[in-house]
Design a protein around this motif. Sequence first.
Motif, PDB file in Angstrom:
ATOM      1  N   ASP A 129      13.911 -15.154 -45.144  1.00 56.04           N
ATOM      2  CA  ASP A 129      12.906 -14.162 -45.475  1.00 56.04           C
ATOM      3  C   ASP A 129      13.314 -12.805 -44.908  1.00 56.04           C
ATOM      4  O   ASP A 129      13.923 -12.727 -43.836  1.00 56.04           O
ATOM      5  CB  ASP A 129      11.557 -14.597 -44.890  1.00 56.04           C
ATOM      6  CG  ASP A 129      10.431 -13.682 -45.271  1.00 56.04           C
ATOM      7  OD1 ASP A 129      10.183 -12.719 -44.514  1.00 56.04           O
ATOM      8  OD2 ASP A 129       9.802 -13.896 -46.332  1.00 56.04           O
ATOM      9  N   SER A 195       3.954 -19.960 -53.145  1.00 58.93           N
ATOM     10  CA  SER A 195       4.558 -19.519 -51.894  1.00 58.93           C
ATOM     11  C   SER A 195       5.984 -20.029 -51.833  1.00 58.93           C
ATOM     12  O   SER A 195       6.266 -21.172 -52.213  1.00 58.93           O
ATOM     13  CB  SER A 195       3.764 -20.043 -50.693  1.00 58.93           C
ATOM     14  OG  SER A 195       4.302 -19.525 -49.480  1.00 58.93           O
ATOM     15  N   ASN A 197       8.051 -20.256 -49.019  1.00 61.96           N
ATOM     16  CA  ASN A 197       8.091 -21.178 -47.881  1.00 61.96           C
ATOM     17  C   ASN A 197       7.071 -20.686 -46.853  1.00 61.96           C
ATOM     18  O   ASN A 197       6.312 -19.759 -47.122  1.00 61.96           O
ATOM     19  CB  ASN A 197       9.507 -21.284 -47.282  1.00 61.96           C
ATOM     20  CG  ASN A 197      10.050 -19.937 -46.839  1.00 61.96           C
ATOM     21  OD1 ASN A 197       9.309 -19.024 -46.477  1.00 61.96           O
ATOM     22  ND2 ASN A 197      11.363 -19.794 -46.860  1.00 61.96           N
ATOM     23  N   ARG A 198       7.058 -21.296 -45.686  1.00 55.22           N
ATOM     24  CA  ARG A 198       6.037 -20.955 -44.705  1.00 55.22           C
ATOM     25  C   ARG A 198       6.264 -19.607 -44.033  1.00 55.22           C
ATOM     26  O   ARG A 198       5.427 -19.150 -43.255  1.00 55.22           O
ATOM     27  CB  ARG A 198       5.921 -22.085 -43.680  1.00 55.22           C
ATOM     28  CG  ARG A 198       5.148 -23.267 -44.255  1.00 55.22           C
ATOM     29  CD  ARG A 198       5.231 -24.531 -43.429  1.00 55.22           C
ATOM     30  NE  ARG A 198       4.389 -25.566 -44.013  1.00 55.22           N
ATOM     31  CZ  ARG A 198       4.709 -26.290 -45.077  1.00 55.22           C
ATOM     32  NH1 ARG A 198       5.886 -26.098 -45.683  1.00 55.22           N
ATOM     33  NH2 ARG A 198       3.884 -27.209 -45.566  1.00 55.22           N
ATOM     34  N   LYS A 199       7.386 -18.973 -44.295  1.00 54.92           N
ATOM     35  CA  LYS A 199       7.624 -17.615 -43.812  1.00 54.92           C
ATOM     36  C   LYS A 199       7.154 -16.562 -44.814  1.00 54.92           C
ATOM     37  O   LYS A 199       7.078 -15.385 -44.482  1.00 54.92           O
ATOM     38  CB  LYS A 199       9.117 -17.412 -43.538  1.00 54.92           C
ATOM     39  CG  LYS A 199       9.679 -18.277 -42.429  1.00 54.92           C
ATOM     40  CD  LYS A 199      11.170 -18.029 -42.279  1.00 54.92           C
ATOM     41  CE  LYS A 199      11.775 -18.894 -41.177  1.00 54.92           C
ATOM     42  NZ  LYS A 199      13.239 -18.672 -41.057  1.00 54.92           N
ATOM     43  N   ASP A 200       6.874 -16.977 -46.024  1.00 51.52           N
ATOM     44  CA  ASP A 200       6.542 -16.055 -47.116  1.00 51.52           C
ATOM     45  C   ASP A 200       5.147 -15.466 -46.920  1.00 51.52           C
ATOM     46  O   ASP A 200       4.153 -16.186 -46.940  1.00 51.52           O
ATOM     47  CB  ASP A 200       6.626 -16.806 -48.449  1.00 51.52           C
ATOM     48  CG  ASP A 200       6.326 -15.923 -49.648  1.00 51.52           C
ATOM     49  OD1 ASP A 200       6.199 -14.699 -49.470  1.00 51.52           O
ATOM     50  OD2 ASP A 200       6.233 -16.469 -50.761  1.00 51.52           O
ATOM     51  N   ARG A 201       5.089 -14.135 -46.752  1.00 54.06           N
ATOM     52  CA  ARG A 201       3.818 -13.457 -46.558  1.00 54.06           C
ATOM     53  C   ARG A 201       3.497 -12.494 -47.697  1.00 54.06           C
ATOM     54  O   ARG A 201       2.533 -11.724 -47.615  1.00 54.06           O
ATOM     55  CB  ARG A 201       3.845 -12.673 -45.230  1.00 54.06           C
ATOM     56  CG  ARG A 201       4.049 -13.529 -43.994  1.00 54.06           C
ATOM     57  CD  ARG A 201       2.819 -14.327 -43.675  1.00 54.06           C
ATOM     58  NE  ARG A 201       1.674 -13.461 -43.422  1.00 54.06           N
ATOM     59  CZ  ARG A 201       0.416 -13.862 -43.497  1.00 54.06           C
ATOM     60  NH1 ARG A 201       0.133 -15.101 -43.848  1.00 54.06           N
ATOM     61  NH2 ARG A 201      -0.570 -13.012 -43.251  1.00 54.06           N
ATOM     62  N   SER A 204       0.024 -12.835 -49.328  1.00 53.80           N
ATOM     63  CA  SER A 204      -0.995 -12.409 -48.356  1.00 53.80           C
ATOM     64  C   SER A 204      -1.002 -10.891 -48.208  1.00 53.80           C
ATOM     65  O   SER A 204      -2.064 -10.262 -48.128  1.00 53.80           O
ATOM     66  CB  SER A 204      -0.732 -13.068 -46.998  1.00 53.80           C
ATOM     67  OG  SER A 204      -0.889 -14.473 -47.082  1.00 53.80           O
ATOM     68  N   TRP A 221       4.194 -24.771 -53.533  1.00 53.77           N
ATOM     69  CA  TRP A 221       5.402 -24.315 -52.845  1.00 53.77           C
ATOM     70  C   TRP A 221       6.583 -24.358 -53.813  1.00 53.77           C
ATOM     71  O   TRP A 221       6.931 -25.413 -54.346  1.00 53.77           O
ATOM     72  CB  TRP A 221       5.674 -25.191 -51.628  1.00 53.77           C
ATOM     73  CG  TRP A 221       4.518 -25.216 -50.669  1.00 53.77           C
ATOM     74  CD1 TRP A 221       3.460 -26.080 -50.676  1.00 53.77           C
ATOM     75  CD2 TRP A 221       4.275 -24.316 -49.596  1.00 53.77           C
ATOM     76  NE1 TRP A 221       2.581 -25.779 -49.668  1.00 53.77           N
ATOM     77  CE2 TRP A 221       3.056 -24.698 -48.986  1.00 53.77           C
ATOM     78  CE3 TRP A 221       4.972 -23.219 -49.087  1.00 53.77           C
ATOM     79  CZ2 TRP A 221       2.534 -24.025 -47.893  1.00 53.77           C
ATOM     80  CZ3 TRP A 221       4.446 -22.554 -47.992  1.00 53.77           C
ATOM     81  CH2 TRP A 221       3.234 -22.956 -47.409  1.00 53.77           C
TER      82      TRP A 221
END
Length: 297
Positions: A129, A195, A197-201, A204, A221
């Motif tokens: 990211d 999204s 991955n879990r780093k994707d902001r 948001s 995902w």
Amino acid sequence: MLDYAALAALAAVVREGSFERAALALHVTPSAVSQRIKALEEKVGAVLVRRGQPAEPTPQGRALCRHFDAVSALEGELAADLPGLSLEGEGRATIPVAVNADSLDSWFLSAVSEFSQKTGHLIEIKVDDQDHTAEWLRRGEVLAAVTSEDKPVQGCRVKPLGALRYRATASPDFMARRFADGVTPETLALAPSLSFNRKDRLQSQWMQRHFGRDLAPPLNWVPSPQGFVIACRLGLGWGCNPDMLVTDDLAQGRLVELVAGAALDTPLFWQVSRLPSGLLKTLGEAVSEAAAGALRA
């Protein structure tokens, strides 16, 4: 003095992930690779590689790989002054670079291609990211990075590249099903989003920018920029896609913006080691040229 044939073997094992593939890359036997690394481990008094699938460097091994990358970048420049110096095999430098996936899929590869064709050297791309690529520089695992961080990492120079524009898009069918009453905080909170991955902001950030808050919608995902576009076309959810990847889809009506004109611009920067390397300068010039043609000023 360090044995640079042994350092090349260590770097090849880390890059290729196995002793066998490293041997193929170096045109030697796996036994020779193993012997070189064993001798280097004895010299520095530490284990340098954790044998496994894939093989991974220890902290000491990573430090030596970082040193080898820097030396390779410097030695690779000798080809300009010594035409008889071959760039084949161990003499060819591999420059490790970190870049975000959206840049990789939209504009960065043109810079890499220009650099490689011009110099004959190679690139190893690490994908993360844009808010996290600078960490690769801090760990010393790359010599340069495309990042959203404008503050120079220690030992690096920073140059603005421009902004990558994102558009929140969805299929017309998805819009009809999920946003029949308009795109509002209430409808956004219930409509599935995508999204990376879990780093994707990005999703948001888009909601914060245009609605004043993160509405935490249900997530699908999809860890691929091209997959993001396809998932939007198929109605799996809405997501923020790079403008240049969805221009045709928007023009042809395969995708529509959730809110017309409500774009999200993400500034990107080129951070590169202060190592006095002409190769890094050439790569930076290629990156800046490609960015100038693709990113917003």
